[in-house]
Scaffold this motif. Structure first.
Motif, short mmCIF file in Angstrom:
data_model
loop_
_atom_site.label_atom_id
_atom_site.label_comp_id
_atom_site.label_asym_id
_atom_site.label_seq_id
_atom_site.Cartn_x
_atom_site.Cartn_y
_atom_site.Cartn_z
N ASP A 3 -12.92 -0.67 -3.85
CA ASP A 3 -12.82 -0.55 -2.39
C ASP A 3 -11.69 -1.41 -1.84
O ASP A 3 -11.08 -1.07 -0.82
N ARG A 4 -11.41 -2.55 -2.50
CA ARG A 4 -10.37 -3.48 -2.03
C ARG A 4 -8.96 -3.08 -2.50
O ARG A 4 -7.99 -3.67 -2.04
N ASN A 25 -10.97 -12.81 -0.64
CA ASN A 25 -11.96 -11.73 -0.57
C ASN A 25 -11.31 -10.43 -0.12
O ASN A 25 -11.88 -9.66 0.67
N ALA A 26 -10.11 -10.20 -0.63
CA ALA A 26 -9.36 -8.99 -0.31
C ALA A 26 -8.29 -8.82 -1.37
O ALA A 26 -8.02 -9.73 -2.15
N SER A 27 -7.72 -7.62 -1.43
CA SER A 27 -6.66 -7.40 -2.41
C SER A 27 -5.44 -8.23 -2.04
O SER A 27 -5.18 -8.48 -0.86
N LYS A 81 -5.61 2.83 -5.07
CA LYS A 81 -6.92 3.49 -4.99
C LYS A 81 -6.76 5.00 -5.15
O LYS A 81 -7.56 5.66 -5.82
N ARG A 114 -6.35 -5.28 -11.80
CA ARG A 114 -7.23 -5.82 -10.75
C ARG A 114 -8.70 -5.58 -11.11
O ARG A 114 -9.55 -6.47 -10.95
N GLU A 117 -7.92 -13.26 -5.28
CA GLU A 117 -8.79 -12.32 -4.58
C GLU A 117 -10.15 -12.94 -4.26
O GLU A 117 -10.81 -12.54 -3.31
N GLN A 157 -16.75 -3.04 -5.44
CA GLN A 157 -16.05 -3.82 -4.42
C GLN A 157 -14.56 -3.89 -4.72
O GLN A 157 -13.73 -3.80 -3.81
#
Length: 263
Positions: free
Chosen positions: A207-208, A130-132, A214, A251, A126, A204
């Motif tokens: 949010d990802r 810079n993302a899931s 989520k 995560r 990640e 963050q």
């Protein structure tokens, strides 16, 4: 089961007499009154723990630990303070359950080692993207099948629960360890900086999260729905909800570990 508890902070004369009777004299009548009044809180918290308990854990053992936490809260609650007993007792009960599970070491070392590898995979992948990342990404990174990944996540559910819910309360501040992030009186600038970084990293990371994970986190921790209720909302099985919850927590924990490693 609907939990109905009175959430007033000011005790009536009759209720104060019960509290005093138990704390000062261990009066059986007072004890029975308090248990009957607040036992639904134990049932509610056990329902919440259902997210993270593997099938190998005896539910009767959990109830016994939770009940011990409630009795401990009865003894140590300060009726003179402007604090809801439910708030105080919740952390006492959670703490008793977690301490009991740790003492009995329900999670084998082999599973703990696998969990650490998965957390490391989440951290590194990640950070790179810079993302899931997907299950396929993590499986490929670790050189295992998606089925093996899901099996480990399911087995690691208890580890996820302990890491995110571990209480760190004291008599004057019965709150979780992450509540200390709100403490602006911290003497160390470095500590304050780390705490701010953890908060930002968690925000963050949330949010990802993939949309379903989520949503499970939101329904669990903000709407406070039970496992079965979330399953109904999402139209999936209870085991699927538990899996989504465990992955989300792994995560989020990976995000906090990355901050600690950086500082």
């Amino acid at each position: 089961m609907v939990v109905t508890l009175v959430l007033t902070t000011r005790l009536s004369k009759s209720e104060r007499s019960y509290w005093e009777g138990w704390q000062q004299h261990k009066d059986p009548e007072a004890g029975n009154y308090l248990v009957e009044r607040y036992l639904p809180l134990v049932d509610y918290i056990i329902q919440r723990f259902a997210f993270s308990l593997p099938k190998t854990v005896d539910k009767d053992d959990i109830r016994s630990l939770a009940y011990e936490g409630l009795l401990d809260a009865f003894d140590k609650f300060n009726i003179e303070r402007d604090l809801k007993f439910e708030t105080y007792a919740t952390w006492r009960i959670k703490g008793a359950v977690i301490d009991g599970l740790r003492t009995r070491d329900w999670l084998p070392r082999s599973i703990r080692d696998k969990v650490k590898k998965i957390e490391k995979a989440y951290i590194e992948l990640e950070q790179q993207k810079n993302a899931s990342v997907t299950d396929e990404d993590v499986s490929a990174y670790l050189g295992i099948t998606k089925a093996e990944l899901n099996k480990t996540v399911a087995e690691a559910a208890l580890s996820s629960m302990v890491s995110i819910d571990e209480p760190d309360y004291n008599e004057n501040d019965p709150s979780g360890k992450y509540s200390t992030l709100e403490d602006n009186r911290a003497a160390s600038p470095e500590k304050h900086l780390t705490e701010q970084a953890i908060k930002e990293s968690l925000a963050q990371a949330i949010d990802r999260l993939p949309e379903k994970e989520k949503l499970v986190v939101s329904l669990c921790y903000f709407e406070e729905l039970k496992l079965t209720e979330i399953a109904e909302v999402l139209s999936v099985s209870v085991s699927r909800v538990s899996q989504l919850h465990s992955k989300a927590i792994l995560r989020l924990r990976a995000a906090t570990l990355a901050v600690h490693d950086h500082y």
